[in-house]
Motif scaffolding. Structure first.
Motif, mmCIF file in Angstrom:
data_model
loop_
_atom_site.group_PDB
_atom_site.id
_atom_site.type_symbol
_atom_site.label_atom_id
_atom_site.label_comp_id
_atom_site.label_asym_id
_atom_site.label_seq_id
_atom_site.Cartn_x
_atom_site.Cartn_y
_atom_site.Cartn_z
ATOM 1 N N ILE A 68 -12.478 -3.838 -12.162
ATOM 2 C CA ILE A 68 -12.167 -3.091 -10.934
ATOM 3 C C ILE A 68 -11.071 -2.103 -11.268
ATOM 4 C CG2 ILE A 68 -11.356 -3.221 -8.546
ATOM 5 C CD1 ILE A 68 -12.414 -6.063 -8.440
ATOM 6 N N ALA A 69 -11.400 -0.813 -11.226
ATOM 7 C CA ALA A 69 -10.421 0.226 -11.537
ATOM 8 C C ALA A 69 -9.312 0.214 -10.489
ATOM 9 C CB ALA A 69 -11.096 1.592 -11.584
ATOM 10 N N ALA A 70 -8.094 0.577 -10.934
ATOM 11 C CA ALA A 70 -6.953 0.616 -10.016
ATOM 12 C C ALA A 70 -7.232 1.580 -8.876
ATOM 13 C CB ALA A 70 -5.697 1.029 -10.761
ATOM 14 N N THR A 71 -6.940 1.155 -7.677
ATOM 15 C CA THR A 71 -7.158 1.997 -6.504
ATOM 16 C C THR A 71 -5.966 2.925 -6.310
ATOM 17 O OG1 THR A 71 -8.382 0.200 -5.486
ATOM 18 C CG2 THR A 71 -7.623 1.959 -4.029
ATOM 19 N N PRO A 72 -6.205 4.230 -6.127
ATOM 20 C CA PRO A 72 -5.083 5.132 -5.851
ATOM 21 C C PRO A 72 -4.312 4.628 -4.644
ATOM 22 C CG PRO A 72 -7.121 6.366 -6.162
ATOM 23 C CD PRO A 72 -7.498 4.930 -6.090
ATOM 24 N N SER A 73 -3.008 4.824 -4.666
ATOM 25 C CA SER A 73 -2.184 4.339 -3.554
ATOM 26 C C SER A 73 -2.609 4.999 -2.256
ATOM 27 C CB SER A 73 -0.704 4.630 -3.833
ATOM 28 O OG SER A 73 -0.496 6.024 -3.967
ATOM 29 N N CYS A 74 -2.483 4.225 -1.186
ATOM 30 C CA CYS A 74 -2.900 4.686 0.138
ATOM 31 C C CYS A 74 -1.692 5.357 0.803
ATOM 32 C CB CYS A 74 -3.383 3.490 0.958
ATOM 33 S SG CYS A 74 -4.180 3.939 2.514
ATOM 34 N N ALA A 75 -1.842 6.643 1.182
ATOM 35 C CA ALA A 75 -0.728 7.402 1.762
ATOM 36 C C ALA A 75 -0.466 6.958 3.191
ATOM 37 C CB ALA A 75 -1.036 8.888 1.728
ATOM 38 N N ALA A 76 0.826 6.806 3.526
ATOM 39 C CA ALA A 76 1.210 6.336 4.856
ATOM 40 C C ALA A 76 1.383 7.511 5.811
ATOM 41 C CB ALA A 76 2.510 5.549 4.770
ATOM 42 N N PRO A 77 1.168 7.281 7.118
ATOM 43 C CA PRO A 77 1.493 8.305 8.107
ATOM 44 C C PRO A 77 3.019 8.434 8.233
ATOM 45 C CG PRO A 77 0.896 6.274 9.198
ATOM 46 C CD PRO A 77 0.671 6.042 7.732
ATOM 47 N N THR A 78 3.463 9.467 8.946
ATOM 48 C CA THR A 78 4.906 9.703 9.133
ATOM 49 C C THR A 78 5.182 10.067 10.588
ATOM 50 O OG1 THR A 78 4.598 12.014 8.481
ATOM 51 C CG2 THR A 78 5.240 10.463 6.748
ATOM 52 N N ASN A 79 6.495 10.233 10.873
ATOM 53 C CA ASN A 79 6.950 10.754 12.178
ATOM 54 C C ASN A 79 6.437 9.924 13.357
ATOM 55 O OD1 ASN A 79 8.152 12.903 10.717
ATOM 56 N ND2 ASN A 79 6.225 14.074 10.807
ATOM 57 N N LEU A 80 6.580 8.607 13.273
ATOM 58 C CA LEU A 80 6.145 7.745 14.369
ATOM 59 C C LEU A 80 7.040 7.949 15.586
ATOM 60 C CD1 LEU A 80 4.389 5.452 15.515
ATOM 61 C CD2 LEU A 80 6.026 3.831 14.519
ATOM 62 N N VAL A 81 6.417 8.187 16.732
ATOM 63 C CA VAL A 81 7.123 8.301 18.012
ATOM 64 C C VAL A 81 6.457 7.336 18.981
ATOM 65 C CG1 VAL A 81 7.744 9.780 19.949
ATOM 66 C CG2 VAL A 81 7.730 10.713 17.605
ATOM 67 N N GLY A 109 3.917 0.298 32.465
ATOM 68 C CA GLY A 109 3.550 -0.938 31.795
ATOM 69 C C GLY A 109 2.786 -0.717 30.514
ATOM 70 N N SER A 110 2.686 0.546 30.059
ATOM 71 C CA SER A 110 1.980 0.827 28.805
ATOM 72 C C SER A 110 2.881 1.645 27.887
ATOM 73 C CB SER A 110 0.675 1.584 29.061
ATOM 74 O OG SER A 110 0.940 2.915 29.486
ATOM 75 N N VAL A 111 2.521 1.650 26.585
ATOM 76 C CA VAL A 111 3.239 2.460 25.602
ATOM 77 C C VAL A 111 2.226 3.302 24.841
ATOM 78 C CG1 VAL A 111 5.093 0.770 25.325
ATOM 79 C CG2 VAL A 111 3.102 0.641 23.829
ATOM 80 N N THR A 112 2.705 4.448 24.308
ATOM 81 C CA THR A 112 1.875 5.306 23.467
ATOM 82 C C THR A 112 2.602 5.545 22.156
ATOM 83 O OG1 THR A 112 0.811 6.408 25.330
ATOM 84 C CG2 THR A 112 0.810 7.582 23.224
ATOM 85 N N ALA A 113 1.862 5.288 21.048
ATOM 86 C CA ALA A 113 2.378 5.590 19.718
ATOM 87 C C ALA A 113 1.697 6.848 19.207
ATOM 88 C CB ALA A 113 2.110 4.421 18.766
ATOM 89 N N SER A 114 2.470 7.794 18.621
ATOM 90 C CA SER A 114 1.895 8.992 18.003
ATOM 91 C C SER A 114 2.531 9.167 16.632
ATOM 92 C CB SER A 114 2.123 10.228 18.881
ATOM 93 O OG SER A 114 3.503 10.452 19.069
ATOM 94 N N TRP A 115 1.766 9.744 15.718
ATOM 95 C CA TRP A 115 2.234 9.898 14.344
ATOM 96 C C TRP A 115 1.583 11.110 13.697
ATOM 97 C CZ3 TRP A 115 -0.884 5.990 16.168
ATOM 98 C CH2 TRP A 115 -2.209 5.982 15.726
ATOM 99 N N THR A 116 2.150 11.481 12.536
ATOM 100 C CA THR A 116 1.567 12.559 11.733
ATOM 101 C C THR A 116 0.725 11.918 10.634
ATOM 102 O OG1 THR A 116 3.472 13.977 12.147
ATOM 103 C CG2 THR A 116 2.060 14.553 10.267
ATOM 104 N N ALA A 117 -0.544 12.359 10.552
ATOM 105 C CA ALA A 117 -1.453 11.785 9.566
ATOM 106 C C ALA A 117 -1.044 12.207 8.163
ATOM 107 C CB ALA A 117 -2.877 12.237 9.848
ATOM 108 N N PRO A 118 -1.337 11.400 7.120
ATOM 109 C CA PRO A 118 -1.074 11.809 5.738
ATOM 110 C C PRO A 118 -2.018 12.927 5.325
ATOM 111 C CG PRO A 118 -2.295 9.748 5.773
ATOM 112 C CD PRO A 118 -1.935 10.046 7.192
ATOM 113 N N ALA A 119 -1.692 13.584 4.223
ATOM 114 C CA ALA A 119 -2.526 14.698 3.735
ATOM 115 C C ALA A 119 -3.957 14.236 3.481
ATOM 116 C CB ALA A 119 -1.912 15.286 2.466
#
Length: 695
Positions: free
Chosen positions: A397-410, A417-427
């Protein structure tokens, strides 16, 4: 057919019998040897066209009786007596059995014969001089039959027979007529023809094929085919079946599923089946054949490829003759002998196979070596399997390239009674998507705490935890967002995380207003209300319950986004919804539904209403409607003798009206379009409703 034609047929049949033609019994009740003009049972049987009859509450009507329905000068008249029997029965046998029985029947046209409940007659037959009787054909219904109508039944009974007419129901005194009775002689069915030219072929693969020439007249049911070891007499359980059109049959087993054995000889029987019972089976044709298996050719040139992603691919060269069933492919740890449960399957045309698991679903392990077997399968049973080809391969099993994380979580508290999460997607968007966990602050999320979102998502809103628990007013929650590129090691990015405190505004869910309830007068109501300025995002919950009943939340409530309900005709109780009834008081409950949890529901409104008595709550004065479905006319029997009958369509439009005519009223419906209609009977103090279908 004219009266003259019917009588001519009966006369010709009588003449033919006198000159030795095939006999049958026909009578138009014109040739009566002895009088029978009263209702009492005759002590001496009366001769009617050569066979004596006993008549009770029955007589032979003459040309002077204008109320009788008849094709010539005479017919038989019968009368329903609720306190006595009414029948007409042969007192002597008719020879040569009965093939078919037919006659014409109608209601008589004397006073009151065509009102009330008309008689029903059962036709019976006996082949033991009247000791026992068997019903023949359909019960004869006289209701609405005012012109002579033919009744026919096929009996196919041999030997000496008698028939009997029994009146079994109807209003007392109602009279009916029967004319032009005809009983044809029994004719034995033609012999079942056998097939010919049976040819048996050993297919050299553990199966045999039988072929034959069909008879000139194909068997009505088809063929029975038995394959048994030579010398065995086939039992009923040994027979396969084939269609009437079949001329070939192939099998590699006996009927009980036992495979045909290589080198064994079998007798094959083919029998035409025209009917079940005596005479319905043709004599079987029979021959024998020895079954052989030819070796199944194997695939060659097996090549195994490690795909470096935890899977392998096997490829091979097919034999010149493709295996009839296909291939079995086993992938097992090196040194393991495959069992039957280890084999995958592939089609006869396949030359490659790829898998990342064993047959039991276990993933192939990085760095492990596996033996792969490919076996051609030509037939099930001895000799049907080729020798497998085999090789081994080591999985990487070849090494899997690292998985890029999202950023700027708000993370935003929505105040409801509800919450909304928003973020910037990785490239590079994650191939699988995102896992989002909402947990009380300080808790480490488990796998069961994660919601999922698509790769393209950059926002997520919820008013509950993953287990469905509503977010609590004033509580603080940690929100984790994790990119997922692949399942397994290295496939998950490091989560980003933030926390938020949830608040619920007390004025967040606004109430409806102006609730209006309209009684439709037919055991249903229409209900409407005015929506608030801010429409509740999940609509409304409503319930309809008997007054004094507290509806259970949420089981007894119905969710709707509408602001009006029409034709509500039942309660909403989950333990047993019941129709609304006139004169009963009910409570309508309504509340806005914005979200789950405290403050997510508006105030509950309760409105009582009492149903008026509608037509469905009044005792019906309609005792019968027929025929239903109706085509040309509809007869309505009523308990009342005065009133108005209306035909009403499903839109409430009155199509036709008629005054009641005694206890039975007939209305023409021939011009009505097909569909469902209501019959409304209005008297001085009642309204009754029934329904009928127009063909």
């Amino acid at each position: 057919m004219t009266n003259f034609t019917r009588k001519s047929i009966l006369i010709l049949a009588f003449i033919a019998s006198c000159f030795g033609a095939k006999a049958q019994y026909s009578t138009g009740f014109e040739n009566l040897n002895g009088a029978k003009s009263g209702w009492a049972e005759n002590t001496t049987p009366v001769d009617i066209d050569g066979i004596t009859w006993t008549l009770k509450n029955a007589l032979v009507a003459s040309t002077t009786d204008a109320g009788d329905m008849k094709n010539g000068s005479f017919s038989m008249r019968m009368r329903r007596q609720t306190s006595d029997n009414a029948y007409a029965v042969m007192a002597a046998d008719k020879s040569n059995g009965a093939g078919t029985i037919s006659f014409y029947y109608a209601r008589a046209n004397f006073s009151q014969d065509r009102t009330g409940i008309s008689p029903k007659v059962v036709v019976r037959i006996s082949n033991d001089a009247g000791a026992t009787w068997t019903n023949v054909g359909d019960t004869v219904f006289f209701a609405g039959v005012d012109v002579l109508t033919q009744w026919t039944a096929t009996t196919n009974i041999s030997g000496d027979i008698r028939i009997k007419f029994d009146i079994v129901s109807g209003d007392n005194g109602k009279r009916i007529n029967i004319d032009d009775l005809n009983i044809t002689d029994y004719a034995a069915p033609a012999a079942c023809e056998a097939p010919t030219n049976l040819v048996l072929t050993d297919n050299q693969n553990g199966s045999l094929t039988a072929s034959w020439t069909a008879p000139a007249t194909l068997p009505a049911i088809g063929y029975y085919i038995a394959v048994v070891p030579t010398g065995n007499t086939p039992a009923q359980a040994d027979y396969f079946t084939a269609a009437s059109s079949a001329t070939t049959f192939t099998t590699d087993t006996l009927k009980n599923g036992t495979a045909l054995a290589d080198g064994s000889t079998y007798d094959v029987y083919v029998m035409a089946v025209c009917a079940h019972g005596a005479g319905g089976y043709a004599t079987p044709i029979q021959d024998d054949v020895t079954v052989t298996d030819v070796a199944c050719p194997a695939a060659t040139a097996l090549v195994l490829t490690d795909n470096t992603d935890g899977s392998l691919t096997a490829s091979w060269t097919a034999p010149a003759t493709l295996p009839a069933i296909g291939y079995y492919i086993a992938v097992v740890p090196t040194g393991t002998t495959p069992s039957q449960s280890d084999y995958f399957t592939a089609t006869p045309s396949a030359t490659t196979f790829t898998t990342d698991t064993l047959k039991n679903g276990t993933a192939l392990a990085d760095g492990s070596t596996y033996d792969v077997y490919v076996m051609a399968v030509c037939a099930h049973g001895a000799g049907g399997y080729a020798t497998p080809i085999q090789d081994d391969v080591t999985i990487t099993i070849a090494a899997t390239p690292s998985c890029a994380a999202p950023t700027n979580l708000v993370v935003t508290d929505n105040g409801n009674g509800s919450v909304t999460a928003s973020w910037t997607a990785p490239a590079t968007l994650p191939a699988i998507g995102y896992y989002i966990a909402v947990v009380p602050t300080g808790n480490t999320p488990a796998q069961a705490d994660y919601f999922t979102a698509a790769s393209s998502a950059t926002t997520f809103t919820t008013d509950t935890l993953k287990n469905g628990t509503a977010l609590a007013d004033g509580s603080t929650y940690d929100v984790h967002v994790m990119a997922v590129c692949a399942h397994g090691a290295g496939g998950y990015a490091t989560p980003i995380q933030d926390d938020v405190t949830v608040t619920i505004s007390s004025a967040s869910c606004q109430d409806p207003a102006n609730i209006t309830i309209t009684d439709n007068g037919n055991a249903s109501v229409n209900i409407s209300w005015t929506a608030p300025a801010t429409i509740p995002q999940n609509g409304y919950y409503y319930a309809v319950v008997p007054q004094g009943t507290t509806p259970s939340v949420p089981n007894d409530y119905v969710n709707t986004s509408a602001t009006s309900l029409t034709n509500i005709n039942a309660t909403t109780l989950a333990t047993g919804s019941a129709p609304l009834t006139g004169g009963t008081t009910y409570t309508f409950h309504l509340r806005s539904f914005c979200f789950h949890g405290a403050g997510g529901y508006g105030n509950e409104f309760e409105n009582d209403f009492t149903l008026t008595l509608g037509v469905n709550d009044i005792h019906s004065e309609i005792s019968g409607i027929y025929p239903n479905p109706a085509e040309t006319t509809l007869t309505i029997d009523t308990k009342a003798e005065e009133g108005i009958i209306s035909i009403v369509d499903l839109t409430g439009k009155t199509i036709a009206t008629s005054a009641i005519k005694g206890n039975s009223t007939t209305i023409s419906v021939s011009d009505l379009p097909g569909g469902m209609y209501q019959v409304v009977l209005s008297t001085s103090n009642t309204t009754s409703v029934s329904k009928f279908v127009k063909k």
